[in-house]
Design an enzyme around this catalytic site. Structure first.
Site, PDB file in Angstrom:
ATOM      1  N   ASP A 114       7.171 -11.532 -16.076  1.00 23.37           N
ATOM      2  CA  ASP A 114       8.551 -11.597 -15.617  1.00 23.37           C
ATOM      3  C   ASP A 114       9.446 -10.752 -16.518  1.00 23.37           C
ATOM      4  O   ASP A 114      10.285  -9.967 -16.045  1.00 23.37           O
ATOM      5  CB  ASP A 114       8.998 -13.064 -15.626  1.00 23.37           C
ATOM      6  CG  ASP A 114      10.378 -13.265 -15.030  1.00 23.37           C
ATOM      7  OD1 ASP A 114      10.726 -12.564 -14.063  1.00 23.37           O
ATOM      8  OD2 ASP A 114      11.113 -14.143 -15.517  1.00 23.37           O
ATOM      9  N   TYR A 132       4.421 -22.696 -14.473  1.00 22.02           N
ATOM     10  CA  TYR A 132       3.712 -23.783 -13.797  1.00 22.02           C
ATOM     11  C   TYR A 132       4.637 -24.972 -13.537  1.00 22.02           C
ATOM     12  O   TYR A 132       4.659 -25.545 -12.454  1.00 22.02           O
ATOM     13  CB  TYR A 132       2.500 -24.215 -14.624  1.00 22.02           C
ATOM     14  CG  TYR A 132       1.819 -25.461 -14.088  1.00 22.02           C
ATOM     15  CD1 TYR A 132       1.009 -25.406 -12.957  1.00 22.02           C
ATOM     16  CD2 TYR A 132       2.003 -26.693 -14.710  1.00 22.02           C
ATOM     17  CE1 TYR A 132       0.396 -26.557 -12.460  1.00 22.02           C
ATOM     18  CE2 TYR A 132       1.394 -27.842 -14.222  1.00 22.02           C
ATOM     19  CZ  TYR A 132       0.593 -27.764 -13.102  1.00 22.02           C
ATOM     20  OH  TYR A 132      -0.002 -28.898 -12.608  1.00 22.02           O
ATOM     21  N   ASP A 165       4.344  -8.805 -27.542  1.00 21.58           N
ATOM     22  CA  ASP A 165       5.449  -8.240 -28.310  1.00 21.58           C
ATOM     23  C   ASP A 165       5.222  -6.755 -28.576  1.00 21.58           C
ATOM     24  O   ASP A 165       6.149  -5.937 -28.470  1.00 21.58           O
ATOM     25  CB  ASP A 165       5.666  -9.013 -29.610  1.00 21.58           C
ATOM     26  CG  ASP A 165       4.375  -9.325 -30.358  1.00 21.58           C
ATOM     27  OD1 ASP A 165       3.287  -9.262 -29.764  1.00 21.58           O
ATOM     28  OD2 ASP A 165       4.460  -9.654 -31.566  1.00 21.58           O
ATOM     29  N   ASP A 221      10.918  -6.567 -15.774  1.00 22.12           N
ATOM     30  CA  ASP A 221      12.349  -6.244 -15.787  1.00 22.12           C
ATOM     31  C   ASP A 221      12.634  -5.162 -16.824  1.00 22.12           C
ATOM     32  O   ASP A 221      13.430  -4.235 -16.576  1.00 22.12           O
ATOM     33  CB  ASP A 221      13.173  -7.488 -16.102  1.00 22.12           C
ATOM     34  CG  ASP A 221      13.376  -8.371 -14.881  1.00 22.12           C
ATOM     35  OD1 ASP A 221      12.617  -8.205 -13.902  1.00 22.12           O
ATOM     36  OD2 ASP A 221      14.271  -9.233 -14.904  1.00 22.12           O
ATOM     37  N   LYS A 227      -1.056 -13.103 -25.759  1.00 25.01           N
ATOM     38  CA  LYS A 227      -0.717 -13.500 -27.128  1.00 25.01           C
ATOM     39  C   LYS A 227      -1.896 -14.301 -27.663  1.00 25.01           C
ATOM     40  O   LYS A 227      -1.763 -15.431 -28.154  1.00 25.01           O
ATOM     41  CB  LYS A 227       0.583 -14.307 -27.136  1.00 25.01           C
ATOM     42  CG  LYS A 227       1.223 -14.440 -28.520  1.00 25.01           C
ATOM     43  CD  LYS A 227       1.690 -13.113 -29.109  1.00 25.01           C
ATOM     44  CE  LYS A 227       2.385 -13.338 -30.453  1.00 25.01           C
ATOM     45  NZ  LYS A 227       2.691 -12.071 -31.140  1.00 25.01           N
TER      46      LYS A 227
END
Length: 373
Positions: free
Chosen positions: A253, A142, A229, A257, A197
């Site tokens: 993000d 943000y 996680d 990847d 989370k």
């Protein structure tokens, strides 16, 4: 009208963005021609770190408004390592476009192809086929979306804001459930996992709460939950068990990847960022200026992003021919790897940008037109 020509804003950007964009437009035009659809109309907008270096602004005057007047935006790549804002952050007009046009649904397909590198030894890794839906306007990005949102306290502290809003999350989760429905109709698992989370951050507990509020609208879709996680661990342990994942911006993000690395690398990482009015499509890799113009870049992430764009435009313009063209591109990539016809340099092969592009063009011309469900 179903046959109305779609207008696409083209931002080639920096580095290999130029190379892979040109490759994509060639393939998209060939696929449209092959299925009897009208070619796209395009308009160029100049933007990027190189443009910032030369002009002092990161996008041409009126470029943001012009980009939004199209049916979709195609972006090659943005950024150059040597060009930064004074605070060290990258030149990133595309983040502002996400914010301005509320491109909240970042769609990141992750698919294993035969004869492409597979980093996991388990034979089940050959069946990896999932989609990460990354919220693309809020979360921990943000502050980065609009330069100046970050708060500095002298040279001692920096505060970035993680934002989660009901308005965006309701649309994001509904989008993700609809995507799971669409995949289920096409024979995929159609299972949606909420990744957050929620056990630590109130903002992400709120993210999950809204997921649960939207869930009853889609009773046919199986759901799951994972902390980020644990999800990172599971993408290494058992990625073949997942179909669609929906998550916060920064988490998406990182996970996209990681997942991309399992199926060859960022040269295969397609991306669509979709809002209620317009979508932006781009390869998820960087600009790699060290190989710009050297016929070394793998254009497949961009080409597959072009297929995502056609699929999006098919629904937006009520034109099934565009979806058929998207399927033709995807079928060409599938067949190219299956028959060992695609050997990008990125994967240690002998084919540069031009050779890979020409091979896809040849396959588009000869592949059987796919049936669109």
């Amino acid at each position: 009208m179903a046959n109305e020509t779609a207008l696409v804003t083209v931002i080639r950007g920096d580095g290999i963005g130029v190379d892979v964009t040109d490759a994509t437009l060639q393939v998209v035009d060939a696929a449209l021609k092959a299925v009897g659809a009208a070619p796209l109309a395009t308009q160029d907008v100049l933007a990027g770190a190189g443009y910032y270096r030369d002009t002092g602004v990161d996008i041409e005057p009126g470029g943001e408004e012009k980009a939004g007047q199209a049916d979709a935006i195609f972006l090659g790549a943005i950024g150059l390592p040597s060009i930064r804002h004074a605070d060290g952050t990258e030149i990133s007009p595309h983040l502002r476009l996400r914010d301005r046009y509320e491109l909240y649904a970042g769609v990141r397909p992750v698919k294993a192809y035969p004869n492409a590198p597979q980093r996991l030894a388990d034979p089940r890794a050959a069946k990896i086929d999932l989609v990460i839906v990354r919220e693309s306007t809020e979360g921990l990005f943000y502050s980065a979306a609009v330069h100046g949102r970050t708060r500095f306290v002298g040279d001692e502290e920096v505060y970035d804001t993680l934002k989660i809003s009901r308005s965006v999350c309701e649309r994001l989760h509904a989008f993700s459930f609809r995507l799971a429905e669409k995949r289920k109709a096409r024979g995929k698992a159609g299972r949606l996992t909420c990744v957050d989370k929620a056990n630590v951050f109130a903002s992400l507990a709120f993210f999950r709460k809204i997921f649960d509020e939207v869930r009853p609208e889609f009773p046919e879709i199986e759901v799951g939950y994972n902390y980020v996680d644990a999800q990172a661990l599971d993408l290494i342990r058992k990625p073949w068990e997942f179909d669609v994942l929906v998550t916060e911006n920064m988490f998406g993000d990182i996970l996209s990847d990681l997942a991309g690395g399992l199926v060859g690398g960022m040269g295969m990482a397609a991306c669509g960022e979709i809002g209620d009015e317009i979508g932006l499509f781009q390869p998820a890799h960087g600009s790699a200026p060290d190989i710009m113009g050297q016929d070394k870049a793998n254009p497949l992430a961009a080409i597959l992003s072009g297929a995502l764009m056609l699929d999006y435009l098919a629904e937006k313009k009520d034109n099934p021919r565009l979806a058929t063209a998207a399927g033709l591109i995807e079928a060409a990539v599938d067949r190219g790897f299956a028959e060992n016809l695609l050997r990008p340099m990125e994967f240690g092969g002998d084919m540069g940008t031009n050779a890979v592009t020409q091979q896809i063009l040849d396959l588009v011309a000869t592949c059987k037109e796919p049936e669109i469900v």
